[in-house]
Write a protein that holds these residues in place. Sequence first.
Motif, short mmCIF file in Angstrom:
data_model
loop_
_atom_site.label_atom_id
_atom_site.label_comp_id
_atom_site.label_asym_id
_atom_site.label_seq_id
_atom_site.Cartn_x
_atom_site.Cartn_y
_atom_site.Cartn_z
N LEU A 34 1.13 -1.00 0.03
CA LEU A 34 -0.11 -0.41 0.06
C LEU A 34 1.13 1.22 0.63
CD1 LEU A 34 -2.90 1.65 0.34
CD2 LEU A 34 -2.05 1.08 2.53
N ASP A 35 2.21 1.37 1.11
CA ASP A 35 2.46 2.60 0.59
C ASP A 35 3.46 3.15 -0.03
OD1 ASP A 35 4.09 4.32 2.73
OD2 ASP A 35 5.97 3.31 1.86
N ASP A 428 -1.38 5.80 10.82
CA ASP A 428 0.04 6.71 10.07
C ASP A 428 -0.09 6.62 8.77
OD1 ASP A 428 -0.97 8.38 12.47
OD2 ASP A 428 1.19 7.09 13.08
N LEU A 429 -0.15 5.09 8.48
CA LEU A 429 -0.07 4.63 6.80
C LEU A 429 -0.49 5.51 6.63
CD1 LEU A 429 3.03 3.57 6.67
CD2 LEU A 429 1.25 1.06 6.13
N PHE A 430 -2.54 5.04 6.43
CA PHE A 430 -3.07 4.67 5.89
C PHE A 430 -3.62 6.41 5.33
CE2 PHE A 430 -5.59 1.06 8.01
CZ PHE A 430 -4.38 0.27 7.88
N GLU A 431 -2.82 7.40 6.28
CA GLU A 431 -3.39 8.57 5.97
C GLU A 431 -2.11 9.28 5.33
OE1 GLU A 431 -4.59 12.67 6.26
OE2 GLU A 431 -5.58 10.77 7.12
N LYS A 432 -0.56 8.71 5.31
CA LYS A 432 -0.42 8.45 4.23
C LYS A 432 -0.31 8.79 2.75
CE LYS A 432 5.03 8.01 3.12
NZ LYS A 432 5.93 6.62 3.12
N PHE A 433 -1.14 7.04 2.80
CA PHE A 433 -1.66 7.59 1.36
C PHE A 433 -2.39 8.09 1.07
CE2 PHE A 433 -4.33 4.83 -1.06
CZ PHE A 433 -3.38 4.07 -2.52
N ARG A 434 -2.60 8.39 1.85
CA ARG A 434 -4.51 9.51 1.25
C ARG A 434 -4.05 10.75 0.92
NH1 ARG A 434 -6.55 7.22 6.34
NH2 ARG A 434 -8.17 6.41 6.34
N GLU A 444 -13.23 8.02 -3.00
CA GLU A 444 -14.15 6.71 -2.52
C GLU A 444 -13.28 5.71 -2.85
OE1 GLU A 444 -17.77 4.56 -4.42
OE2 GLU A 444 -17.42 6.27 -4.84
N GLN A 445 -12.10 6.19 -4.36
CA GLN A 445 -11.42 4.72 -4.54
C GLN A 445 -10.40 4.70 -3.26
OE1 GLN A 445 -10.32 7.25 -8.78
NE2 GLN A 445 -10.16 4.86 -8.94
N ILE A 446 -9.87 6.29 -3.46
CA ILE A 446 -8.69 5.96 -2.20
C ILE A 446 -9.26 4.77 -0.91
CG2 ILE A 446 -7.88 7.30 -0.01
CD1 ILE A 446 -7.48 9.81 -2.05
N GLU A 447 -10.83 5.48 -0.37
CA GLU A 447 -10.59 4.61 0.88
C GLU A 447 -11.15 3.30 0.09
OE1 GLU A 447 -10.62 5.71 3.98
OE2 GLU A 447 -9.87 7.22 2.84
N HIS A 448 -11.24 2.57 -1.00
CA HIS A 448 -11.21 1.37 -1.80
C HIS A 448 -10.24 0.51 -1.17
CE1 HIS A 448 -13.11 -2.01 -3.28
NE2 HIS A 448 -12.33 -1.90 -4.66
N CYS A 449 -8.62 1.71 -2.33
CA CYS A 449 -7.41 0.84 -2.05
C CYS A 449 -6.86 0.64 -1.29
CB CYS A 449 -6.74 1.70 -2.89
SG CYS A 449 -7.87 2.25 -4.36
N ILE A 450 -7.44 0.68 0.16
CA ILE A 450 -6.62 0.97 1.49
C ILE A 450 -7.34 -0.29 1.82
CG2 ILE A 450 -6.40 2.38 3.76
CD1 ILE A 450 -6.22 4.60 3.18
N ALA A 451 -8.81 -0.51 1.93
CA ALA A 451 -9.45 -1.92 2.20
C ALA A 451 -8.91 -2.76 2.20
CB ALA A 451 -11.21 -1.71 2.33
N THR A 452 -8.67 -2.63 -0.11
CA THR A 452 -8.93 -4.10 -0.47
C THR A 452 -7.20 -4.54 -0.36
OG1 THR A 452 -10.16 -3.14 -2.35
CG2 THR A 452 -8.58 -4.88 -2.61
N ALA A 453 -6.12 -3.16 -0.38
CA ALA A 453 -4.82 -3.93 0.02
C ALA A 453 -4.47 -4.69 1.32
CB ALA A 453 -4.42 -2.54 0.19
N MET A 454 -5.38 -4.48 2.55
CA MET A 454 -5.38 -4.71 4.40
C MET A 454 -6.13 -5.59 3.61
SD MET A 454 -2.69 -2.25 4.52
CE MET A 454 -2.97 -3.80 6.09
#
Length: 474
Positions: A34-35, A428-434, A444-454
């Motif tokens: 993700l990072d 903190d890592l999720f916020e960096k990704f955002r 919406e894509q951003i949150e979906h990508c975080i959830a899917t990657a994890m």
Amino acid sequence: MSVSKSHELAQFVSQTSFDALPSDVVHETKRILLDSIGCALAAGGQLKGRAGIEYAQLLGGMDSTATIFGSSQRSSILGAAFANGELINALDFDAVLPPGHVSPYVLPGALAVAEAEGSSGKQLITAIAIAHELANRFGKAMDYIRDVRRGEVTMPPVLGYTSTVFGAAAAIASLWGASEETTRHALNIAGAISPVNSHRSWLEHTPVATIKYTMAGPLVHSALTAAYMASLGHRGDPNLLDDSEFGYPRFIGTSRWQPEALTAELGQTWSFQRENSFKHYPHCRALHGLLDLLGETVESHSIDPSEIDEIRAWGEGHVERASWLTNEISDPVDAQFSIAHGLSVGAHRIPPSKAWQDEDVVFDAKVAQLMGKVVYARHPDWVEAMVTDPAARPSRIEIDARGETFVAELRYPKGTNTDDSLGTADDDLFEKFRVNAMGVLDSEQIEHCIATAMSLETVEDVSTVLKEFGRKRG
């Protein structure tokens, strides 16, 4: 007859399945993925990113097999892998793991192959974990930029990150489910065609080369070439890793070769997940402790940059080299490593993001003025810390402002994994990704990508996931 090192490594690659991975290995692997993609999404405006994408089009032609992160353009496996390697590393915001940077070299080929093959999330996680573990082990077997011998800091004449080619080739073989024999040949071919270790030359010369310490794209291609050639019947040198006089250690230029580090408890003990550190600033990791201290000090005391008379900093000794000590900034890559520039930007309280390397910041007259007030020296505890606690990066900062001197010290920068700390928390890592994905993907894509990657282990076909990391919908 003794078993060759490449045989042992190939056995590990071909026999390791998702079910064999410890839970912390799985978790850290998803975080690294993700990072790394987030760093790539933020880098499309940088020279390395732009050039990588344009070159991908030359390589791929009309082929649209694989995703280029943050781009509406797609390319072939070779094209996308080249571009994504350059993108991940462009901002110098990607994670660090001995021997240095690993992800930009081992991820892109695996991701392009996984997308083309429609691999499962479990297969991709396994391949990425294998790649990082092997790369980390090679880092421990060879000369390293932070080596200390007999109590003295050493800087070998040849060093670099190109040994990551073994992890990169292993990941591709793992995704293919290649036989042990094919994997062994892929590893031996990878070592034979590895790019040179040119890092030391890069450290000593200014202005720094914009391709940086090791250009990601060509190394990614070496790994892909090795894997494909092995699958097509080419044979690698079986003694490549076992002959210290004529084999890999000699022609790659390492003066330290400890092959036992490659295979000791291989498959039983995993270490990369504990030694990986995520970056909190788009700047060389050696400066992060000082940036932590500087940011906290100017924030807590509301110090304006115009009030600062001098910044005195003590940190790592190996950065006493031209690329870090330069005050001549002609390109954002110069700024990624200049100690004075990094501390000046940090003092201006610009939130860590791709904005640090916008031309308006890089060449800001106020930033340049404050650079002239920065003094740097080696921390007196640096060598002892490296000998006894390699994760430590002792740092001290003194800021003269308003007739006062503000002092702060630390031992571990943000993002360091220790016995008492995870390093970088998930949130903190999720916020960096955002922050990195902002303006490239919609919210919406951003949150979906975080959830899917994890939750990647639940995905049956990762091509559907990787396509989400292109440009905004519509």
